[in-house]
Structures are given as structure tokens and as C-alpha cells.
Design a protein around this motif. Structure first.
Motif, short mmCIF file in Angstrom:
data_model
loop_
_atom_site.label_atom_id
_atom_site.label_comp_id
_atom_site.label_asym_id
_atom_site.label_seq_id
_atom_site.Cartn_x
_atom_site.Cartn_y
_atom_site.Cartn_z
N ASN A 164 -14.74 -4.95 -55.07
CA ASN A 164 -14.56 -5.98 -56.09
C ASN A 164 -15.67 -7.00 -55.88
OD1 ASN A 164 -13.85 -8.37 -57.43
ND2 ASN A 164 -12.00 -8.72 -56.17
N PHE B 36 -7.90 -2.60 -58.55
CA PHE B 36 -7.58 -4.01 -58.32
C PHE B 36 -6.75 -4.54 -59.50
CE2 PHE B 36 -11.70 -3.32 -56.28
CZ PHE B 36 -11.43 -3.73 -54.99
N GLY B 37 -5.89 -5.50 -59.19
CA GLY B 37 -5.19 -6.23 -60.25
C GLY B 37 -4.25 -5.39 -61.09
N VAL C 223 -12.74 -6.37 -63.25
CA VAL C 223 -11.55 -6.50 -62.41
C VAL C 223 -10.39 -6.92 -63.32
CG1 VAL C 223 -10.47 -7.86 -60.57
CG2 VAL C 223 -12.81 -7.02 -60.30
N GLY D 170 -6.96 -4.51 -51.11
CA GLY D 170 -7.47 -5.76 -50.58
C GLY D 170 -8.01 -6.62 -51.70
N VAL D 171 -8.53 -7.76 -51.32
CA VAL D 171 -9.12 -8.65 -52.32
C VAL D 171 -10.51 -8.15 -52.70
CG1 VAL D 171 -9.93 -11.00 -52.75
CG2 VAL D 171 -7.78 -10.63 -51.54
N ASN D 172 -11.28 -7.79 -51.69
CA ASN D 172 -12.65 -7.33 -51.96
C ASN D 172 -12.82 -5.83 -51.87
OD1 ASN D 172 -13.63 -9.98 -52.29
ND2 ASN D 172 -13.62 -10.23 -50.07
N THR E 79 -16.42 -9.88 -57.48
CA THR E 79 -15.99 -11.02 -58.28
C THR E 79 -15.48 -10.64 -59.67
OG1 THR E 79 -17.83 -12.09 -57.21
CG2 THR E 79 -16.52 -13.44 -58.65
#
Ligand SMILES: *[C@@H]1O[C@H](CO)[C@@H](O)[C@H](O)[C@H]1NC(C)=O
Ligand SMILES: *[C@@H]1O[C@H](CO)[C@@H](O)[C@H](O)[C@H]1NC(C)=O
Ligand SMILES: *[C@@H]1O[C@H](CO)[C@@H](O)[C@H](O)[C@H]1NC(C)=O
Ligand SMILES: *[C@@H]1O[C@H](CO)[C@@H](O)[C@H](O)[C@H]1NC(C)=O
Ligand SMILES: *[C@@H]1O[C@H](CO)[C@@H](O)[C@H](O)[C@H]1NC(C)=O
Ligand SMILES: *[C@@H]1O[C@H](CO)[C@@H](O)[C@H](O)[C@H]1NC(C)=O
Ligand SMILES: *[C@@H]1O[C@H](CO)[C@@H](O)[C@H](O)[C@H]1NC(C)=O
Ligand SMILES: *[C@@H]1O[C@H](CO)[C@@H](O)[C@H](O)[C@H]1NC(C)=O
Ligand SMILES: *[C@@H]1O[C@H](CO)[C@@H](O)[C@H](O)[C@H]1NC(C)=O
Ligand SMILES: *[C@@H]1O[C@H](CO)[C@@H](O)[C@H](O)[C@H]1NC(C)=O
Ligand SMILES: *[C@@H]1O[C@H](CO)[C@@H](O)[C@H](O)[C@H]1NC(C)=O
Ligand SMILES: *[C@@H]1O[C@H](CO)[C@@H](O)[C@H](O)[C@H]1NC(C)=O
Length: 408
Positions: free
Chosen positions: A287, A353-354, A323, A266-268, A289
Motif C-alpha cells: 500500500n 487492503f480496506g 486503496v 497490514g497497513v503497508n 498511500t
């Protein structure tokens, strides 16, 4: 009728227990043989229509020791259970060492509760030679590893075995002879010291040790796990690590072979869920930010002694890195997750992430690994500072010269 119920009921009874624990007394009423062990039986027998069936059952925790004998040079442990079933193991002593000779397992095919539809209607005996040799006199033999012995359609799996034959002075020895399978093949730094059973001091209570000693586990195999957001994309979360957990006093390595991997990116929040035969581990990463960290850990499963556990902490801040980079820690680490659960990691690298091109980005190394690269960093920084000073000095020097010429 009572016996029938017993044969049927022992399977349920044993699941609550730690194993089968017995002491055998000699003619003087002194303990001469002690055993605490677990045995699984898999028996194949003939049923009607020319086929065979296989039943699995465990050695019940409730057994009788009638028929067990002890003398100075040989002894026999005989465990009787069910309807005419018995399991016996005889020992001989040879100078400073003793060894087990033969396992004799007798089962009663006419017990229709255990062996339904058997065509044969009698008692069958199989014998097999176990690998219990070169045990020092006045020491316990300990083997937590499984050993499967095959003989004539019967497989017997022994594990969590703690046995002492030829017990001296009415007390179980504190000293232990471990089986080869329990000794790690690669010399790794031990993470725990084997706990030795407490000696039996009071002969009137004569209670044998209840905890089986846990020898040092080998380093867990490192697994490589990744998840994709859909079947055609590249990985969006990657994690490589070897894991060990300690629940109360029980330590277990996480076995990557046969593990199913699931989760979400996910994003967060991203999640990695690993399910092995013995446990399910859910790792939730957050995450915030600029940085990510391991936020929650939920481990449920069964310990090697069969005790169910479920430990959750949703307020962790571990494995923090930027991140878009990965977190790495090659050295063994331990983390207290809950009061009951400790997590050990080996050769850890995670990126929740990423992830691009299914490979890890630059790694942020944990402080332990950092000490190895700290010196080059200090030297590098010092060099950079020196160059800066030289450049500034040069610029100032040039300006002075320029000014000097102009005044002429
Ligand atoms: C022993 O048998 C029980 C029940 O049949 C099973 O749940 C358990 O996993 C077995 N253990 C081993 C080590 O095979
Ligand atoms: C015993 O184990 C062997 C090897 O794992 C297997 O092929 C065989 O079917 C087993 N026999 C029984 C009775 O479970
Ligand atoms: C039972 O099996 C054996 C060999 O596996 C075969 O020779 C025999 O004919 C079979 N009997 C029946 C009744 O199927
Ligand atoms: C152990 O028991 C087996 C089977 O009963 C027997 O054949 C063997 O001779 C015994 N060994 C010793 C050393 O008594
Ligand atoms: C098994 O033995 C009992 C008594 O000995 C007999 O009544 C029964 O019919 C036998 N069963 C088989 C399948 O032979
Ligand atoms: C255990 O081993 C140590 C060292 O070999 C010895 O000093 C001690 O007496 C032993 N203890 C027992 C109970 O055998
Ligand atoms: C053996 O000891 C137990 C208690 O330790 C006692 O109850 C029992 O009567 C004793 N048996 C003999 C034959 O001395
Ligand atoms: C994956 O690619 C195949 C072939 O290119 C396509 O048929 C399939 O629909 C794609 N699946 C997804 C989830 O995009
Ligand atoms: C994984 O397990 C399978 C069967 O369970 C076995 O055949 C294979 O050799 C194992 N692989 C490794 C790397 O241990
Ligand atoms: C991390 O969170 C920030 C803010 O919520 C977001 O802008 C960024 O895209 C996230 N990064 C990834 C890799 O999902
Ligand atoms: C932890 O995992 C178990 C089983 O996967 C689940 O039943 C439980 O609800 C989870 N707990 C939390 C707090 O997520
Ligand atoms: C946990 O790690 C620390 C060092 O990081 C070490 O001193 C300690 O002994 C370890 N604890 C266990 C139980 O391994």
C-alpha cells in the motif's frame, strides 16, 4: 546380492529421472516399439497375523526389455526390473488403428526388501485392461493425465505416457494421438501448442524424443480465498482467481481444492499464502498511500515431472488499483515473473487492503476488460460535455436577455 540392492535402490534412482524410456528393436535391428512412461504401483499383500500391508513403489528408470517382441500384427513390451518383477503390455494392430490389449504385472512376494513379512512366498501375476485404443498407425499415443487401474490388490497409476507400437521406417512418429483425459472438455483458447517430439532421422544414433509433449491444459478452477485479521472479524483481504504457472516448459494449474490459506493484513503490506499439494504461492501486496499493487511473488514447489523449483520476484508492480477498491481482470493474463516462471491468471479479482463487510469494493478493471466498457465511457463523457455546453449556452442566453430588458 546385487539384485537385492537393485530392488532396494531403484526407488531412489527413479526420482532423478523423467520416467522409464525404452526402445525395442526388431530382427532387422530397426526400432519397432518405443515407450516413455511413469508407473506407480500400490500393492497390498498379506503379512503375518492375518493382516495386510500396502507398499508403494515406482517403475524404475533402469529396466531391461528381454521378452519384448514385435511382428507385423502384434507386439509386446516387457519391462523387467527388481528381483523377478516385470510389467508388460501387448498391442494389436487393426487396419489403420492399433490398441493395447492387456497389462500383465508380475511381482515377487519373496523379495523381503520390497514386501517385508509376506506370508506368501511366491510370484504373483495380475492382469488389467488399459484404455489405450484407437491409436492411429504411425502415431504416438500420448497421455499426461493419470490413469489408475485396479486389479486384485494392485493399483497401477500410469501417467506421462508416450508410446508408439508398430513403429515404421525405424523412426518415432511426429504425429500424436492424445488420450481423452488430456483433451480439455470445455473449448478454451489454447495457451500453448502441443510440442511434438522431434523425429528420429539418424538411425545409427536412434535416440527417441526426450520430452513428452504437453497438451493444452484445461482452464484452471477459480479459487476464492480470504483472510481475517482474527477469528471473529470479517475478511481483511480477499482474492478470487484461477492460476496456472509455467516453469520452464512445464505448465501446471493451481488446484484450489485442498489448498490451505494463510497470510496477514497490514497497513503497508498484506500477504496471502496459498499452499496446495504441489506448490506454495506467497503474494505480497504493498500500500503506497493511495494505491496498492502486487509487490512480491514467491512460488516454490515441484513440477508435474518432479523437478523442484523456487522462483521469487520482489520488485513487481502488478494489479495496481486505488486503496479501498479492488483490482479485477476476467480475461486470461500472463505475467513474466522471472526468466523461468510465467504466471497466468483467470477471472482475477483481488483486494488486499480496506475490505469491508467481506465483499469486494468497486473494481478497477484491467485494460483488457476496459475495452468492453470504454465505448459507454466515451459516449457518457460526450453526452456530459453536450449537456454542459447546453447549460452554458442557456445561462449566457438568459444573461443577454436580462441585460437587454434592463437597457429598455
Ligand atoms: C508415485 O510414487 C512416488 C513415491 O512412492 C510418489 O512420491 C509420487 O507422488 C507418486 N506419484 C503419483 C502420481 O501417484
Ligand atoms: C486402490 O485404490 C482404491 C481406490 O482409491 C483403494 O480403495 C484401494 O485401497 C487401493 N488399493 C491399494 C492396494 O492401494
Ligand atoms: C483371519 O481373518 C479371517 C476373516 O477375515 C477370519 O475368519 C480368521 O478367523 C482370521 N484368523 C485369525 C488367526 O485371526
Ligand atoms: C496379451 O497378453 C495377455 C496376457 O498375457 C493375453 O491373455 C492376451 O491374449 C494377449 N493379447 C494378444 C492380442 O496377444
Ligand atoms: C520361502 O521360500 C524359501 C525357499 O524356497 C524358504 O526357505 C522360506 O522358508 C520360505 N518362506 C516362507 C515364509 O514360506
Ligand atoms: C503427420 O500427419 C500429417 C497430416 O496428417 C501427414 O502429412 C504427415 O505425413 C504425418 N507425419 C508422420 C511422420 O506420420
Ligand atoms: C544394431 O545396431 C547397433 C547400433 O545401432 C549395433 O551396435 C548393433 O551391433 C546392431 N546389432 C545387430 C544385430 O545388427
Ligand atoms: C471471538 O468471540 C468469542 C465469543 O464471542 C470469544 O469467546 C473469543 O474470545 C473471541 N476471539 C477473539 C480472538 O476475539
Ligand atoms: C475436493 O476434494 C475432495 C477430496 O479430495 C473431493 O471429495 C471433493 O469432491 C473435491 N471437491 C471439488 C469441488 O472438486
Ligand atoms: C495505506 O497507507 C496509508 C499511508 O501509509 C495509510 O494511511 C492507510 O491507512 C493505508 N490503508 C489501509 C487500508 O491500510
Ligand atoms: C520463498 O518461499 C520459500 C518457501 O516458502 C522460502 O524458503 C524463501 O525464503 C522465500 N523467499 C523469499 C525471498 O521470501
Ligand atoms: C501473453 O499475453 C499476450 C497478450 O496479453 C499474448 O499476446 C501472448 O501470446 C501471451 N503469451 C502466452 C505465452 O500465453
Amino acid at each position: 546380492m546385487l539384485q537385492l540392492f537393485f530392488c532396494l535402490g531403484f526407488v531412489i534412482a527413479v526420482q532423478l529421472s523423467q520416467g522409464t524410456e525404452v526402445t525395442v528393436k526388431d530382427n532387422n535391428n530397426n526400432t519397432c516399439l518405443y515407450a516413455n512412461l511413469m508407473v506407480n504401483f500400490s500393492v497390498s499383500y498379506e503379512v503375518a497375523s492375518n493382516k495386510s500391508a500396502t507398499v508403494n513403489f515406482e517403475l524404475p528408470s533402469e529396466v531391461t526389455t528381454n521378452g519384448s517382441t514385435c511382428d507385423n500384427t502384434s507386439s509386446t513390451l516387457k519391462l523387467n526390473f527388481g528381483e523377478g518383477c516385470s510389467w508388460s503390455l501387448n498391442f494389436t494392430v487393426n487396419g489403420k488403428m492399433y490398441q493395447a490389449d492387456t497389462i500383465t504385472f508380475t511381482y515377487n512376494l519373496s523379495d523381503a526388501n520390497v514386501f517385508p513379512n509376506s506370508v506368501v512366498n511366491d510370484t504373483t501375476t495380475v492382469t488389467v485392461k488399459p484404455q489405450i485404443t484407437d491409436v492411429g498407425v504411425d502415431t504416438c499415443y500420448s497421455c499426461n493425465s493419470k490413469e489408475t487401474l485396479e486389479a486384485d490388490g494392485v493399483n497401477q497409476t500410469l501417467w506421462k505416457v508416450l508410446i508408439q507400437a508398430f513403429v515404421r521406417n525405424n523412426s518415432i512418429s511426429e504425429n500424436i494421438t492424445y488420450c481423452a483425459a488430456d483433451i480439455p472438455t470445455t473449448p478454451v483458447a489454447p495457451t500453448t501448442n502441443p510440442t511434438t517430439p522431434s523425429p528420429v532421422t539418424n538411425s545409427s544414433t536412434a535416440l527417441p524424443p526426450t520430452t513428452t509433449p504437453t497438451p493444452t491444459l484445461p482452464t484452471p478452477t477459480a479459487g476464492k480465498y480470504s483472510i481475517k485479521s482474527d477469528e471473529n472479524s470479517t475478511a481483511c483481504l480477499m482474492a478470487n482467481f484461477g492460476l496456472r504457472i509455467k516453469v520452464k516448459t512445464d505448465e501446471m494449474n493451481f488446484e484450489p481444492n485442498g489448498t490451505t490459506v494463510s497470510g496477514s493484513c497490514g497497513v503497508n503490506t498484506s500477504q496471502l499464502v496459498l499452499t496446495s499439494s504441489s506448490m506454495t504461492i506467497a503474494l505480497t501486496f504493498a500500500n503506497d498511500t493511495k494505491k496498492f499493487h502486487l509487490h512480491a511473488l514467491n512460488i516454490t514447489g515441484k513440477t508435474s515431472s518432479g523437478v523442484e523449483f523456487s522462483e521469487v520476484n520482489t520488485n513487481l508492480s502488478l494489479w495496481e488499483a486505488t486503496v479501498g477498491s479492488s483490482y479485477m481482470c476476467n480475461k486470461e493474463q500472463n505475467y513474466t515473473i522471472t526468466s523461468q516462471l510465467t504466471l497466468y491468471t483467470f477471472d482475477l479479482q483481488v483486494q488486499p487492503f480496506g475490505v469491508t463487510k467481506s465483499s469486494f469494493s468497486t473494481a478497477h478493471e484491467c485494460s483488457l476488460d476496459d475495452t468492453n466498457i470504454l465505448i459507454p465511457i466515451i459516449v457518457g463523457a460526450a453526452l456530459a460535455g453536450l449537456i454542459l455546453i447546453v447549460v452554458i449556452a442557456y445561462v449566457i442566453g438568459r444573461r443577454k436577455t436580462y441585460v437587454g430588458y434592463q437597457t429598455l
